[in-house]
Design a protein around this motif. Sequence first.
Motif, PDB file in Angstrom:
ATOM      1  N   VAL A   1     -17.637  -9.180 -56.510  1.00 45.25           N
ATOM      2  CA  VAL A   1     -18.824  -8.397 -56.151  1.00 45.25           C
ATOM      3  C   VAL A   1     -18.787  -8.062 -54.658  1.00 45.25           C
ATOM      4  CG1 VAL A   1     -21.330  -8.499 -55.854  1.00 45.25           C
ATOM      5  CG2 VAL A   1     -20.306  -9.240 -58.003  1.00 45.25           C
ATOM      6  N   VAL A   2     -18.550  -9.088 -53.824  1.00 43.55           N
ATOM      7  CA  VAL A   2     -18.574  -8.861 -52.378  1.00 43.55           C
ATOM      8  C   VAL A   2     -17.420  -7.954 -51.956  1.00 43.55           C
ATOM      9  CG1 VAL A   2     -18.324  -9.964 -50.129  1.00 43.55           C
ATOM     10  CG2 VAL A   2     -19.794 -10.990 -51.859  1.00 43.55           C
ATOM     11  N   ALA A   3     -16.202  -8.235 -52.462  1.00 44.23           N
ATOM     12  CA  ALA A   3     -15.050  -7.451 -52.019  1.00 44.23           C
ATOM     13  C   ALA A   3     -15.195  -5.993 -52.427  1.00 44.23           C
ATOM     14  CB  ALA A   3     -13.759  -8.033 -52.599  1.00 44.23           C
ATOM     15  N   LEU A   4     -15.606  -5.726 -53.680  1.00 39.94           N
ATOM     16  CA  LEU A   4     -15.706  -4.332 -54.135  1.00 39.94           C
ATOM     17  C   LEU A   4     -16.811  -3.593 -53.387  1.00 39.94           C
ATOM     18  CD1 LEU A   4     -15.117  -4.708 -57.984  1.00 39.94           C
ATOM     19  CD2 LEU A   4     -13.540  -3.904 -56.217  1.00 39.94           C
ATOM     20  N   ALA A   5     -17.985  -4.216 -53.287  1.00 37.13           N
ATOM     21  CA  ALA A   5     -19.097  -3.522 -52.638  1.00 37.13           C
ATOM     22  C   ALA A   5     -18.817  -3.312 -51.153  1.00 37.13           C
ATOM     23  CB  ALA A   5     -20.395  -4.314 -52.825  1.00 37.13           C
ATOM     24  N   ALA A   6     -18.290  -4.343 -50.477  1.00 39.85           N
ATOM     25  CA  ALA A   6     -18.051  -4.207 -49.037  1.00 39.85           C
ATOM     26  C   ALA A   6     -16.929  -3.199 -48.774  1.00 39.85           C
ATOM     27  CB  ALA A   6     -17.706  -5.568 -48.424  1.00 39.85           C
ATOM     28  N   THR A   7     -15.908  -3.175 -49.633  1.00 37.24           N
ATOM     29  CA  THR A   7     -14.839  -2.201 -49.454  1.00 37.24           C
ATOM     30  C   THR A   7     -15.386  -0.784 -49.622  1.00 37.24           C
ATOM     31  OG1 THR A   7     -13.313  -3.798 -50.405  1.00 37.24           O
ATOM     32  CG2 THR A   7     -12.522  -1.568 -50.161  1.00 37.24           C
ATOM     33  N   ALA A   8     -16.199  -0.585 -50.673  1.00 38.31           N
ATOM     34  CA  ALA A   8     -16.753   0.750 -50.915  1.00 38.31           C
ATOM     35  C   ALA A   8     -17.615   1.197 -49.735  1.00 38.31           C
ATOM     36  CB  ALA A   8     -17.582   0.745 -52.202  1.00 38.31           C
TER      37      ALA A   8
ATOM     38  N   VAL B   1     -16.721   4.379 -47.256  1.00 39.85           N
ATOM     39  CA  VAL B   1     -17.558   5.577 -47.131  1.00 39.85           C
ATOM     40  C   VAL B   1     -18.075   5.730 -45.703  1.00 39.85           C
ATOM     41  CG1 VAL B   1     -19.720   6.623 -47.864  1.00 39.85           C
ATOM     42  CG2 VAL B   1     -18.206   5.574 -49.557  1.00 39.85           C
ATOM     43  N   LEU B   2     -18.653   4.646 -45.149  1.00 37.31           N
ATOM     44  CA  LEU B   2     -19.213   4.766 -43.800  1.00 37.31           C
ATOM     45  C   LEU B   2     -18.116   4.978 -42.769  1.00 37.31           C
ATOM     46  CD1 LEU B   2     -22.088   2.144 -43.930  1.00 37.31           C
ATOM     47  CD2 LEU B   2     -22.244   4.618 -43.946  1.00 37.31           C
ATOM     48  N   GLY B   3     -16.983   4.260 -42.933  1.00 31.87           N
ATOM     49  CA  GLY B   3     -15.869   4.434 -42.006  1.00 31.87           C
ATOM     50  C   GLY B   3     -15.336   5.855 -42.051  1.00 31.87           C
ATOM     51  N   ALA B   4     -15.239   6.424 -43.276  1.00 32.06           N
ATOM     52  CA  ALA B   4     -14.712   7.780 -43.418  1.00 32.06           C
ATOM     53  C   ALA B   4     -15.661   8.795 -42.788  1.00 32.06           C
ATOM     54  CB  ALA B   4     -14.497   8.103 -44.891  1.00 32.06           C
ATOM     55  N   PHE B   5     -16.963   8.624 -43.011  1.00 34.06           N
ATOM     56  CA  PHE B   5     -17.913   9.572 -42.403  1.00 34.06           C
ATOM     57  C   PHE B   5     -17.861   9.477 -40.885  1.00 34.06           C
ATOM     58  CE2 PHE B   5     -19.724  10.301 -46.553  1.00 34.06           C
ATOM     59  CZ  PHE B   5     -20.171  11.616 -46.456  1.00 34.06           C
TER      60      PHE B   5
ATOM     61  N   GLY C   1     -21.650  -2.175 -34.245  1.00 36.71           N
ATOM     62  CA  GLY C   1     -21.769  -3.007 -33.044  1.00 36.71           C
ATOM     63  C   GLY C   1     -22.895  -4.019 -33.193  1.00 36.71           C
ATOM     64  N   VAL C   2     -24.034  -3.552 -33.736  1.00 38.39           N
ATOM     65  CA  VAL C   2     -25.190  -4.434 -33.912  1.00 38.39           C
ATOM     66  C   VAL C   2     -24.830  -5.588 -34.856  1.00 38.39           C
ATOM     67  CG1 VAL C   2     -27.473  -4.576 -34.952  1.00 38.39           C
ATOM     68  CG2 VAL C   2     -26.937  -2.712 -33.394  1.00 38.39           C
ATOM     69  N   LEU C   3     -24.177  -5.249 -35.988  1.00 35.74           N
ATOM     70  CA  LEU C   3     -23.836  -6.298 -36.954  1.00 35.74           C
ATOM     71  C   LEU C   3     -22.809  -7.264 -36.369  1.00 35.74           C
ATOM     72  CD1 LEU C   3     -23.747  -4.215 -40.237  1.00 35.74           C
ATOM     73  CD2 LEU C   3     -25.412  -5.942 -39.574  1.00 35.74           C
ATOM     74  N   ASP C   4     -21.904  -6.738 -35.521  1.00 42.85           N
ATOM     75  CA  ASP C   4     -20.922  -7.617 -34.890  1.00 42.85           C
ATOM     76  C   ASP C   4     -21.562  -8.577 -33.895  1.00 42.85           C
ATOM     77  OD1 ASP C   4     -18.618  -7.046 -36.125  1.00 42.85           O
ATOM     78  OD2 ASP C   4     -17.889  -5.602 -34.658  1.00 42.85           O
ATOM     79  N   ALA C   5     -22.660  -8.133 -33.280  1.00 46.34           N
ATOM     80  CA  ALA C   5     -23.246  -8.922 -32.198  1.00 46.34           C
ATOM     81  C   ALA C   5     -24.138 -10.043 -32.710  1.00 46.34           C
ATOM     82  CB  ALA C   5     -24.046  -8.009 -31.258  1.00 46.34           C
ATOM     83  N   ILE C   6     -24.451 -10.042 -34.009  1.00 47.62           N
ATOM     84  CA  ILE C   6     -25.275 -11.127 -34.562  1.00 47.62           C
ATOM     85  C   ILE C   6     -24.345 -12.165 -35.186  1.00 47.62           C
ATOM     86  CG2 ILE C   6     -27.129 -11.711 -36.153  1.00 47.62           C
ATOM     87  CD1 ILE C   6     -28.033  -8.840 -36.045  1.00 47.62           C
TER      88      ILE C   6
ATOM     89  N   THR D   1     -22.260  -7.682 -43.841  1.00 52.60           N
ATOM     90  CA  THR D   1     -21.470  -7.959 -42.641  1.00 52.60           C
ATOM     91  C   THR D   1     -19.980  -7.686 -42.864  1.00 52.60           C
ATOM     92  OG1 THR D   1     -21.491 -10.244 -43.368  1.00 52.60           O
ATOM     93  CG2 THR D   1     -22.952  -9.671 -41.570  1.00 52.60           C
ATOM     94  N   PHE D   2     -19.469  -7.944 -44.063  1.00 53.81           N
ATOM     95  CA  PHE D   2     -18.024  -7.830 -44.279  1.00 53.81           C
ATOM     96  C   PHE D   2     -17.506  -6.404 -44.166  1.00 53.81           C
ATOM     97  CE2 PHE D   2     -16.847 -11.890 -46.876  1.00 53.81           C
ATOM     98  CZ  PHE D   2     -17.437 -12.650 -45.895  1.00 53.81           C
ATOM     99  N   TRP D   3     -18.353  -5.397 -44.490  1.00 57.19           N
ATOM    100  CA  TRP D   3     -17.843  -4.021 -44.509  1.00 57.19           C
ATOM    101  C   TRP D   3     -17.434  -3.546 -43.122  1.00 57.19           C
ATOM    102  CZ3 TRP D   3     -19.886   0.035 -41.737  1.00 57.19           C
ATOM    103  CH2 TRP D   3     -21.158  -0.164 -41.171  1.00 57.19           C
ATOM    104  N   VAL D   4     -17.950  -4.208 -42.057  1.00 60.46           N
ATOM    105  CA  VAL D   4     -17.746  -3.669 -40.708  1.00 60.46           C
ATOM    106  C   VAL D   4     -16.260  -3.596 -40.348  1.00 60.46           C
ATOM    107  CG1 VAL D   4     -18.200  -4.044 -38.271  1.00 60.46           C
ATOM    108  CG2 VAL D   4     -20.004  -4.422 -39.934  1.00 60.46           C
TER     109      VAL D   4
END
Lengths: 316, 283
Positions: free
Chosen positions: B89-96, B100-104, B122-127, B154-157
């Motif tokens: 669940v985590v790997a598929l959702a975070a990869t997707a 998408v966000l990385g591509a945009f 950056g915000v997610l990395d800083a927490i 957090t993992f998708w970052v």
Amino acid sequence: MELLQYSLRKLLGGIPLVIGVTLVSFALMVYFGPDQTYLLLGKNPTPEQILEVRQQLGYDQPFITRYLGFLREIVTLDFGAASTGEPVMDLLAKTMPVSLILILPGFILGHVVGLMMALAAAYWRGRWLDKLIMAIAVVGMSISFLIVIIGFQILLSSSDGLDLFPVRGWNASTFADYLTYVTVPTLATMFVAVGYETRFYRSILVEEMSRDHVRTARAFGLPESRIFVRNILKNCLIPIITRIMFSIPQVAIGGALLIESYFGIPGVGKATYEAIVTGDQPVLKAVVSLTAILFVLVVILTDILYRAVDPRVTLK
Amino acid sequence: MSAGSLWGKAARKFARDRLGMLALAVVAGYFLVAVGVWFGWWASGWPDLTGSKWEPVSASHWFGTNVIGQDIFDRAIYSTATAFEVGLVVALAATALGAVLGAFAGFFAGSWIDDLIVWVMGVLDAIPFYLFVAAVAFALAGNDWSMHAAMIATFWVGTGRLIRGEVIKLRGMEYVEAAHSIGVPETTIIFRHILPNTSHILLVQASVMFVGAIKAEVILSFLGLGIKDGMSWGLMIDESTKEVLAGFYNNFLAASVLMFGLVMAFNAVADALQDALDPRKVS
């Protein structure tokens, strides 16, 4: 002068980041976080008492007013008192040094041992020693931190093991006490870090060692030690600086959380975790916003360090 | 798939990697165990009280029993399914999400869309990670999926940053320019022409995040933020923290060894995938 200008510009550029971090943490931890009303009330409170406490805590205010109040506290560094009545800054001043002396030895040893293993692996690249070291690194990466902690505890602190060190707790009043309490957490931190650090250092070392200018230097007959320090290690400094600098905020707060809660050590990680569980907002505000500010400072300092080690980098 | 394609070459390279193939077989074995649990073929009796407190290893209780007399072998086997559930669940959702966000961000690099996505990263990395997970868990008030949600958030970052960099490279390629010039809509270019060309990164990232999720679950369960309804290796290890100092190791060993086997095999698969798919990787 250029440096000062650059730092100021970067500091201003860090403001959106601090706003973002405080906004996310305010929303998650305070706005949607645990309701403290009933913690502060006695048994069977009247509706008026409930209303009064909610007013004191600011629960009746709209989101934006409460968030602005939160920001004002950060700017003035006045976070008020924790639920125990102790001022938050005092609490942090008390717990921060504990976390630092707890986590630093393991952090440094993890990097040093990782670098040594990576050097050996990269030097004998493709040979059996390289394969052995990299296999050990993957094994190290595959064991959960918690399992490592429990494993070391069984081996070193239990009656079934060597029984050399205290099972849990903390005492750093003398250096000998400090050593007995810090050893098991340090070994666990180091063990977990070594796998990752070895792979990281080996990959950058191998990349730099296979560059043309290294081959040329070797062809000119320069001594190996000089090639290593001047032509290889110096070029590796940028990724190394990046990795070490960016782990500072995590090491200062996040990394100690598991160790501190497991061993019952009174550091920032444990204080923060307890604050989340009980919804102690002043502590949360202070920790999260200070981490964000630390993160921005680290980003700036990292860029300045790049400039110091690599003359090609300009501060623009 | 033609023999000369990236995937064809990668598959052949992977098949020659003996360690990688062995690891893949181990992962497949674990997966069969998990499938069996999902279909109720085995370990469905994990919550039953079938013995007395802390029974030693025996023919009826292969790994002994726990503090209230539940069979540790059944619990450890059942937890395999939980691990796959969390990891997948985590790997598929975070990869997707990262894709998408990385591509945009990469495709619109330099615009406000990119600025916004990079700011969120950056915000997610800083927490700090565990603070964030704990905060999400408490904000969602003990929802069963709060742990998954926090890990995905957090993992998708990391994946997002990699994909952003790759897309910035790809969007300058001639075939993308050609698609632009014949009037292909931008979303079609991103999803049909650019993202498929980053799938080798996505595959490796998904395998890395699968491992990350399983390892994070153990620590979160110990902190009381993990699996709520069910059984997992994390919960078994959490239970064992109260037992190991009394000299009872069955819970700890069963969960640790099974988990180590899966994580180790998956790490090796991820390494072999990376070797097979990344032409620049020097080993």
